[in-house]
Motif scaffolding. Sequence first.
Motif, short mmCIF file in Angstrom:
data_model
loop_
_atom_site.label_atom_id
_atom_site.label_comp_id
_atom_site.label_asym_id
_atom_site.label_seq_id
_atom_site.Cartn_x
_atom_site.Cartn_y
_atom_site.Cartn_z
N ASP A 194 -34.99 9.75 92.10
CA ASP A 194 -35.86 9.17 90.86
C ASP A 194 -37.18 8.61 91.21
O ASP A 194 -37.14 7.96 92.31
CB ASP A 194 -34.71 8.25 90.31
CG ASP A 194 -35.50 7.70 89.04
OD1 ASP A 194 -35.54 8.12 88.02
OD2 ASP A 194 -36.11 6.34 89.19
N ASP A 195 -38.14 8.96 90.78
CA ASP A 195 -39.39 8.58 90.94
C ASP A 195 -39.62 7.12 91.10
O ASP A 195 -40.10 6.63 92.07
CB ASP A 195 -40.53 9.13 90.19
CG ASP A 195 -40.50 8.73 88.74
OD1 ASP A 195 -39.39 8.49 88.30
OD2 ASP A 195 -41.49 9.05 88.01
N LEU A 196 -39.24 6.48 90.15
CA LEU A 196 -39.18 4.82 90.32
C LEU A 196 -38.25 4.29 91.43
O LEU A 196 -38.76 3.50 91.94
CB LEU A 196 -38.93 4.14 88.88
CG LEU A 196 -39.66 3.89 87.93
CD1 LEU A 196 -38.54 3.22 86.73
CD2 LEU A 196 -40.55 2.97 88.16
N ASP A 216 -46.64 -7.61 93.72
CA ASP A 216 -46.63 -6.22 93.68
C ASP A 216 -45.61 -5.69 94.65
O ASP A 216 -46.01 -4.65 95.18
CB ASP A 216 -47.88 -5.46 93.89
CG ASP A 216 -47.88 -4.06 93.33
OD1 ASP A 216 -46.85 -3.68 92.28
OD2 ASP A 216 -48.72 -3.32 93.67
N PHE A 217 -44.46 -6.49 95.00
CA PHE A 217 -43.44 -5.81 95.57
C PHE A 217 -43.84 -5.69 97.03
O PHE A 217 -43.11 -5.01 97.87
CB PHE A 217 -42.71 -4.57 95.13
CG PHE A 217 -42.35 -4.64 93.70
CD1 PHE A 217 -41.02 -5.30 93.54
CD2 PHE A 217 -43.03 -4.24 92.58
CE1 PHE A 217 -40.44 -5.76 92.12
CE2 PHE A 217 -42.36 -4.51 91.48
CZ PHE A 217 -41.11 -4.90 91.22
N GLN A 241 -33.86 -7.28 83.39
CA GLN A 241 -33.34 -6.29 83.94
C GLN A 241 -31.61 -6.29 84.19
O GLN A 241 -31.30 -7.27 84.66
CB GLN A 241 -34.04 -5.96 85.48
CG GLN A 241 -33.17 -5.02 86.09
CD GLN A 241 -33.98 -4.60 87.43
OE1 GLN A 241 -35.00 -5.41 87.91
NE2 GLN A 241 -33.29 -4.10 88.40
#
Lengths: 323, 438
Positions: A90-92, A265-266, A285
């Motif tokens: 999965d790209d995310l 940004d992680f 989430q």
Amino acid sequence: MTPLRTTEPPDGLGVDDTAASGAGAAAPPAARPRRRFPTHLIVFIVPAAAIYTIFMVYPLLDSLRLSMFAPRDGVQTFVGLDNFVHLLTDDLLSEAFWNAVWNNLVFFAVHFVVQNPIGLLLAALLATPTLRGRGTYRTLLFLPTTLSVVIVGFIWQLIISPVWGFVDTPLLGQSSTALVTLALMSVWQYVGIPMILFYAVLISIPDELTEAATVDGASAWTTFWRVKFPLILPTVGIVSVVTYVANMNAFDLIYTVKGALAGPDFASDIMGTLFFRTFFGFQLQQGSSTMGATVATMMFLLILAGVLLYFYGWQRRVESYQL
Amino acid sequence: MSNRLGRLAPAVGAVLVLAACGESVDPRQETDAGADAETGGDGGQVTLVMESWRNDDLAIWEDVILPAFHDQHPDIRVTFQPTAPDEYDAALDAKLSGGTAGDLITCRPFDVSLRLYEDGHLAPLTDLPGMDAFGDVARAAWSTDDGSESFCVPMASVIHGFLYNVEIFDELGLTPPETEEQFHQVLDTIAADGTYAPLVMGTADQWEAATMGLQNIGPNYWNGEQGRQALIAGTERFDDEQYVAAFTELASWAEYLPDGYQSLTYPDSQNMFTLGRGAIFPAGSWEIALFNQQADFEMGAFAPPLPEGQDACYISDHTDIGIGMNAATEHPEEARTFLEWTTTAEFADLYANALPGFFPMSDHDVEVDDPLAQEFLSWRDRCESTIRNSYQILSRGEPNLENQLWDLSAQVLNGTVQPQEAAAQAQAGLDRWYEPQQ
């Protein structure tokens, strides 16, 4: 040493029927000690094994099991390795996962190249025969290790805060510096561990060895690298693998300082924080226990791979000397 | 020696297991019992535990709100048991699944609570007497998508705006801005003076950038409810010009923030403002109680300044707290009695005045004494109310819009993402899973 009790064999435990029954008393005395089950082994092993099984082995196996399930229509269904495929394709998710793995490796690398050499240096200095006030230094250097991560995070955040502290650059606020800054905060806290391990080995090296080297005309530098260092080498391996395991499991400092989103940004997102968000969810989430277990399993596999690499690549080759 | 230790180990193990299972005694329960002595000897008393993330409000619940309820219902005792805000959802989830959660559950708005309801953890409250005191907008945050079932009593909303230091404004001869042009003039004047940080906010914790930044000024750009509903319906896109403009305005704040704002945390900014080192604080009304305590200067508030050429104003009047009932409670009757009491004018009045900045959503007429809270509340009369656009439905998928907006707003302020690009990324996130947007 307390002598082992020779009466009352435990019922049936490893003792064959004839010995355990009334006939046991008539059995040849010579055979008895050999056939008796070593009860004390059970007494020694069971508590640790039980606690370890209940709190470590069972949760680990259960999380491995959970990683192969997924909720389908509200029911947890066996899906095989689907979760892993999803995590890695999965790209995310895969982007977040590999970002966390990479950051985690950087986090470990900083410890490896900064914490352990400094630990060794401090240990070598502490082991210098002429040093005075050794106990004081040793205590002071080890003290941060005993502090709560929350306190360490809080103090360092204040020290390097552009508003309250001494540093003008927002070290914790830039994606280029945040992770390394956090790693160095952790190094500061835990440098006492490798130091104390190295120190224990260094002081156990017999004086005869170093004296002989001195008599042969070796300088202190040469003595350290040619006599002492080879003797420390097995400990270097152990310290490295302990550092690896601890850092791949790291979570608390980053969560304390940067929160579960591990910004900016992680940039400071490691596997522990990724796991936390995946498993428990964050803000709006929603958490997924099965996908969380999948991330946890990947963490376990990565740590396992590192430890195996250490055992087969290093520990079997390095020479240990009996002093 | 070793044998004795060996036999000791299982005992130690057993003790550890027991200790892990036991619940620690909350010392507050002791003080609570003392505070209301008249019911002390009652054997038939029912104790209800209330879960909450508002640990800041502990004293208010225990000293003001709950005693008022206990006076009327001596047979029921409610204990307020808060958890740290960022651990609340995870902790509550675990407690509900494990069957150890309290009887009363403080509800987050929208999906978090909706999921709890769908999983059967929250009891339906549609027929609770007193629920008719709340309008549809107030109930929307704790109702099923079609609005037919409600599961939490709306308790309070928070309003966004800007707090300012009146002393600094007087010193520099400034008046609260009404338009964005005036806002920037004010900021420029403070920046030129150089003594104070014009705007106090950091991006380290990310959420302030989105919540007090984008969602504060944004409704004026996307016309409040109209734009929010249009996003949900799929008739507007997040990369439309109004969203880019909101991000652009947000980006322009960067030069007015304190030095090193990238690593400034939320408590850092709160302290900076209350210590008088900054002039304007992009705020939510929930700050009022704390700031009243901490700041020794007079504070004022102004609504989000209007973009050029716009007359209608929109405010974020976000439904923030509700209260519901654990479906597995052993005392449903008593829990409903308490919930019913939270719908009354008495509760609204107590709550609004004990917690200035949290505004009741019931239609009872409530007088708020605090002047700052009054100012915030007065905007409801002249502006249109809306809620944060990422909360309803749009944060259900992956990536989740709310978390994305935190990240993007912080990055826009940090200068690492351009406004255009931020809007495009938010839209790309929605494109990925939200059908009406595809």
